[in-house]
Design an enzyme around this catalytic site. Structure first.
Site, PDB file in Angstrom:
ATOM      1  N   GLU A 161       0.813  -1.270   0.172  1.00 16.98           N
ATOM      2  CA  GLU A 161      -0.522  -0.041   0.013  1.00 16.98           C
ATOM      3  C   GLU A 161       0.755   1.299  -0.089  1.00 16.98           C
ATOM      4  OE1 GLU A 161      -2.837   0.236   3.659  1.00 16.98           O
ATOM      5  OE2 GLU A 161      -2.369   2.530   2.584  1.00 16.98           O
ATOM      6  N   CYS A 170      -3.818   7.605   4.975  1.00 16.10           N
ATOM      7  CA  CYS A 170      -3.053   6.572   3.815  1.00 16.10           C
ATOM      8  C   CYS A 170      -4.757   7.371   2.539  1.00 16.10           C
ATOM      9  CB  CYS A 170      -3.494   5.919   3.257  1.00 16.10           C
ATOM     10  SG  CYS A 170      -3.530   5.068   4.479  1.00 16.10           S
ATOM     11  N   GLU A 177       1.420  12.110  -3.951  1.00 20.01           N
ATOM     12  CA  GLU A 177       0.881  12.599  -3.248  1.00 20.01           C
ATOM     13  C   GLU A 177       2.382  13.634  -2.071  1.00 20.01           C
ATOM     14  OE1 GLU A 177       0.347   9.797   0.539  1.00 20.01           O
ATOM     15  OE2 GLU A 177       1.738   9.231   0.116  1.00 20.01           O
TER      16      GLU A 177
HETATM   17  P1  NAP Z   1       9.244   4.077   3.731  1.00 19.30           P
HETATM   18  O1  NAP Z   1      10.196   5.111   3.707  1.00 19.30           O
HETATM   19  O2  NAP Z   1       8.736   3.704   2.519  1.00 19.30           O
HETATM   20  O3  NAP Z   1       9.164   3.054   5.190  1.00 19.30           O
HETATM   21  C1  NAP Z   1       9.042   1.768   5.199  1.00 19.30           C
HETATM   22  C2  NAP Z   1       9.745   0.390   5.493  1.00 19.30           C
HETATM   23  O4  NAP Z   1       9.726  -0.548   4.290  1.00 19.30           O
HETATM   24  C3  NAP Z   1      10.627   0.864   6.115  1.00 19.30           C
HETATM   25  O5  NAP Z   1      10.797  -0.981   7.332  1.00 19.30           O
HETATM   26  C4  NAP Z   1      11.977   0.524   5.307  1.00 19.30           C
HETATM   27  O6  NAP Z   1      13.088   0.436   5.831  1.00 19.30           O
HETATM   28  C5  NAP Z   1      11.971  -0.209   4.326  1.00 19.30           C
HETATM   29  N1  NAP Z   1      11.831   0.522   2.872  1.00 19.30           N
HETATM   30  C6  NAP Z   1      11.952   1.296   2.411  1.00 19.30           C
HETATM   31  N2  NAP Z   1      12.163   1.355   0.911  1.00 19.30           N
HETATM   32  C7  NAP Z   1      13.072   0.454   0.879  1.00 19.30           C
HETATM   33  C8  NAP Z   1      13.630  -0.593  -0.325  1.00 19.30           C
HETATM   34  N3  NAP Z   1      14.255   0.190  -1.236  1.00 19.30           N
HETATM   35  N4  NAP Z   1      14.552  -1.580   0.374  1.00 19.30           N
HETATM   36  C9  NAP Z   1      13.746  -1.791   1.411  1.00 19.30           C
HETATM   37  N5  NAP Z   1      12.619  -1.703   2.225  1.00 19.30           N
HETATM   38  C10 NAP Z   1      12.650  -0.653   2.603  1.00 19.30           C
HETATM   39  O7  NAP Z   1       8.263   4.647   4.926  1.00 19.30           O
HETATM   40  P2  NAP Z   1       8.181   5.849   5.739  1.00 19.30           P
HETATM   41  O8  NAP Z   1       9.236   5.782   6.348  1.00 19.30           O
HETATM   42  O9  NAP Z   1       7.317   4.635   6.846  1.00 19.30           O
HETATM   43  O10 NAP Z   1       8.070   7.023   5.155  1.00 19.30           O
HETATM   44  C11 NAP Z   1       8.411   7.937   4.116  1.00 19.30           C
HETATM   45  C12 NAP Z   1       7.278   8.490   3.326  1.00 19.30           C
HETATM   46  O11 NAP Z   1       6.353   6.689   3.425  1.00 19.30           O
HETATM   47  C13 NAP Z   1       6.223   8.939   3.967  1.00 19.30           C
HETATM   48  O12 NAP Z   1       6.977  10.449   3.483  1.00 19.30           O
HETATM   49  C14 NAP Z   1       5.461   9.185   2.767  1.00 19.30           C
HETATM   50  O13 NAP Z   1       5.776   9.576   2.104  1.00 19.30           O
HETATM   51  C15 NAP Z   1       5.389   7.554   2.885  1.00 19.30           C
HETATM   52  N6  NAP Z   1       4.229   6.739   3.386  1.00 19.30           N
HETATM   53  C16 NAP Z   1       3.173   6.724   2.928  1.00 19.30           C
HETATM   54  C17 NAP Z   1       2.043   6.166   3.915  1.00 19.30           C
HETATM   55  C18 NAP Z   1       0.546   6.036   3.239  1.00 19.30           C
HETATM   56  O14 NAP Z   1      -0.446   5.799   4.185  1.00 19.30           O
HETATM   57  N7  NAP Z   1      -0.266   6.169   2.302  1.00 19.30           N
HETATM   58  C19 NAP Z   1       1.954   5.322   4.530  1.00 19.30           C
HETATM   59  C20 NAP Z   1       3.781   5.963   5.411  1.00 19.30           C
HETATM   60  C21 NAP Z   1       4.442   6.811   4.928  1.00 19.30           C
HETATM   61  P3  NAP Z   1      14.109   0.677   5.471  1.00 19.30           P
HETATM   62  O15 NAP Z   1      14.564   2.326   5.530  1.00 19.30           O
HETATM   63  O16 NAP Z   1      15.605   0.210   7.067  1.00 19.30           O
HETATM   64  O17 NAP Z   1      14.730   0.452   4.187  1.00 19.30           O
END
Ligand code: NAP
Length: 525
Positions: free
Chosen positions: A264, A301, A392
């Site tokens: 998601e 979200c 977004e």
């Molecule tokens: P995220 O950066 O996507 O991280 C979520 C999880 O996935 C973390 O455990 C992260 O761990 C892992 N991850 C991220 N990129 C990865 C990759 N390339 N390979 C492997 N694992 C990966 O999300 P976030 O830290 O919660 O928030 C960052 C951004 O996500 C926000 O600014 C927003 O844009 C978006 N977000 C959207 C929603 C929604 O509901 N639409 C919800 C939350 C976040 P590691 O960093 O340790 O790899």
């Protein structure tokens, strides 16, 4: 219950020795204790191997055993009391009142899935009788769904309880009969450990194989990708950024055995203010919109990131009311310094786009991670030609698109990418336009609402929380509600099996008293 900074691998507490990480209080930038040991490849290997070993025994536990296990997790989470709420508040910056509601949602989610498991309809039990005299003859065919295998779960930052260690993805996988290996979100490791210990204890108390649950701590993209690459893992559940979701999808697709990723990711949840409703209730809708936009600092979200309406006096009234309401909204703490930085960047870039103006901003605050809610305005022509405006900005930000006429409104709808939700604010006099929008929005969104706001995602049987890309990676499934279990099941057909080998759900006499499809008819037999 003490937070130790250990990973939970099966029934063991394991101190990661590949570095350390600490949670940061986003409201103060203070580093929280204890620090957490970061795991490595050997820990991933151990957790995945245990999960694989647990799989066959766990997936054949009875419905009652699994339901009681899920209920015990719910009870254990409540028993953590204020300790859990306080830690989650420190790690996320979310207010305690919001986290108490989220805890209630987490617990009711676990209890809902206990009823889903007991009910047994998720098995899809289907029997086609043999037709030995037909030419050609037909065998006895019986179908049930079985669990997919161990699932890697990536918890979300914005729901440290309801979409994290014991959140929607975990509970749906456990209900299906899949062991889970959870990667704790690095923003809330203490909350993750507290909830993880509850699950670990429930596994032991219910005499389940220890590999049913592990909680790992990693601090790099590589860690998550190694987990997804492990041959024991058969599916992935993720909530987070589009970039992260896409990276995990690529990793899963490049394995020698590709596996499904249920990610998601991102969307902007369009709200269409139809002309009659807007002319009758512009101020009322404007105030409600600002409240919805700033709920949980916009970090939902289902945040209303896009408003579409016809230009004219009612839209001016809506904008004026929204402006007035937004100016009074206090700055809110965002979840992490990274999310805060991404929000500020997104706001700045959008404000600099030609044809976009800033309608209003909320209050400022000289505090770490404090974000000013922001509403922009543009015209349909700019929206239709500026790809960036369809993306977004995670946080309390939204864009109002003024259309010259209904055709432009329909063109904006057609231009949208995949969404979790689409909303119509309408009166009876708007039904003709709504009839034109509905078929377009059905193609775009997983949930279509009328005269409401999308933020309340009910955990129930009919809920759909999913949608075409980029809202999710697989529009055929839901991340919330009873149908979320389907993501972790696959059908198996048994042809001419003797009674002695037949799974209980498919046996003659219907010993589990399931509703089954027998020769095309849904019957309790
Ligand atoms: P995220 O950066 O996507 O991280 C979520 C999880 O996935 C973390 O455990 C992260 O761990 C892992 N991850 C991220 N990129 C990865 C990759 N390339 N390979 C492997 N694992 C990966 O999300 P976030 O830290 O919660 O928030 C960052 C951004 O996500 C926000 O600014 C927003 O844009 C978006 N977000 C959207 C929603 C929604 O509901 N639409 C919800 C939350 C976040 P590691 O960093 O340790 O790899």
């Amino acid at each position: 219950m003490m937070i130790t900074g250990n990973m939970l691998i099966g029934q063991s507490a394991v101190r990661g020795d590949k570095g350390s990480l600490s949670a940061i209080n986003p409201a103060t930038h203070e580093t929280l204790t204890p620090n957490f040991g970061v795991g490595g490849i050997a820990d991933i290997e151990q957790a995945c191997t245990l999960a694989q070993q647990a799989f066959d025994r766990y997936r054949e536990t009875t419905a009652e055993q699994r339901a009681q296990f899920l209920e015990a997790i719910a009870t254990g989470i409540l028993a953590l009391g204020i300790t859990l709420i306080e830690r989650a508040a420190l790690e996320s910056g979310l207010p305690a009142a919001r986290l108490i509601i989220e805890r209630g949602r987490t617990v009711s989610q676990l209890r809902l899935f206990a009823t889903v498991v007991r009910n047994g309809q998720y098995l899809g039990a289907t029997l086609d009788s043999a037709l030995p005299t037909r030419i050609p003859s037909r065998s006895d065919l019986r179908l049930r769904k079985i669990a997919l295998g161990p699932v890697a779960v990536f918890g979300a930052s914005n729901f440290p309880l309801a979409f994290s260690v014991a959140g929607g993805d975990s509970v749906a996988a456990l209900a299906a009969g899949c062991p889970i290996v959870v990667k704790a979100h690095e923003a809330h490791p203490g909350t993750s450990e507290l909830v993880g210990r509850v699950i670990q204890q429930a596994v032991a108390a219910h005499h389940l194989p220890e590999g049913v649950f592990s909680l790992l701590i990693g601090d790099s993209n590589l860690f998550g990708q190694t987990l997804v690459s492990h041959p024991a893992i058969k599916a992935v559940a993720f909530t987070g950024s589009r970039q992260g979701g896409l990276a995990l999808m690529r990793t899963a697709a490049q394995r020698s055995e590709p596996i499904p990723v249920y990610a998601e990711m991102s969307c902007i949840n369009p709200m269409f203010l139809l002309p009659h409703a807007l002319s009758m209730r512009a101020s009322e809708i404007g105030r409600a919109y600002v409240d919805a936009l700033t709920m949980s600092a916009g970090q939902l979200c289902t945040n209303p990131g896009l408003v579409i309406a016809l230009e004219g006096q009612p839209l001016t009234e809506f904008c004026n009311t929204a402006q007035e309401a937004l100016c009074k909204k206090a700055a809110a703490t965002l979840l992490t310094p990274g999310i805060h930085h991404a929000y500020l960047t997104g706001i700045e870039e959008t404000g600099n786009i030609k044809g976009v103006t800033t309608l209003a901003q909320g209050c400022t605050a000289q505090k770490p991670c404090a974000a000013q809610a922001t509403v922009f305005v543009t015209d349909a022509a700019t929206f239709l030609t500026t790809e960036r405006l369809g993306d977004e900005i995670f946080g309390p930000s939204s864009l109002i698109v003024a259309c010259k006429n209904e055709d432009e409104m329909l063109a904006v709808a057609e231009h949208l990418s995949g969404q979790l939700t689409a909303t119509l604010l309408l009166d009876d006099a708007d039904l003709a336009l709504a009839r034109k929008l509905l078929p377009i929005l059905e193609r775009k969104a997983g949930r279509i609402l009328v005269n409401g706001f999308a933020n309340n995602v009910e955990v129930s049987h009919a809920m759909v929380h999913g949608g075409p890309f980029p809202a999710s990676s697989d529009s055929r499934s839901s991340a919330v509600g009873a149908s979320a279990i389907d993501r972790f099941l696959r059908p198996v057909c048994y042809q001419d099996l003797p009674a002695a080998l037949m799974p209980t759900a498919l046996q003659d006499g219907n010993p589990l008293e399931l509703w089954r499809t027998v020769n095309g008819q849904c019957v309790l037999a």
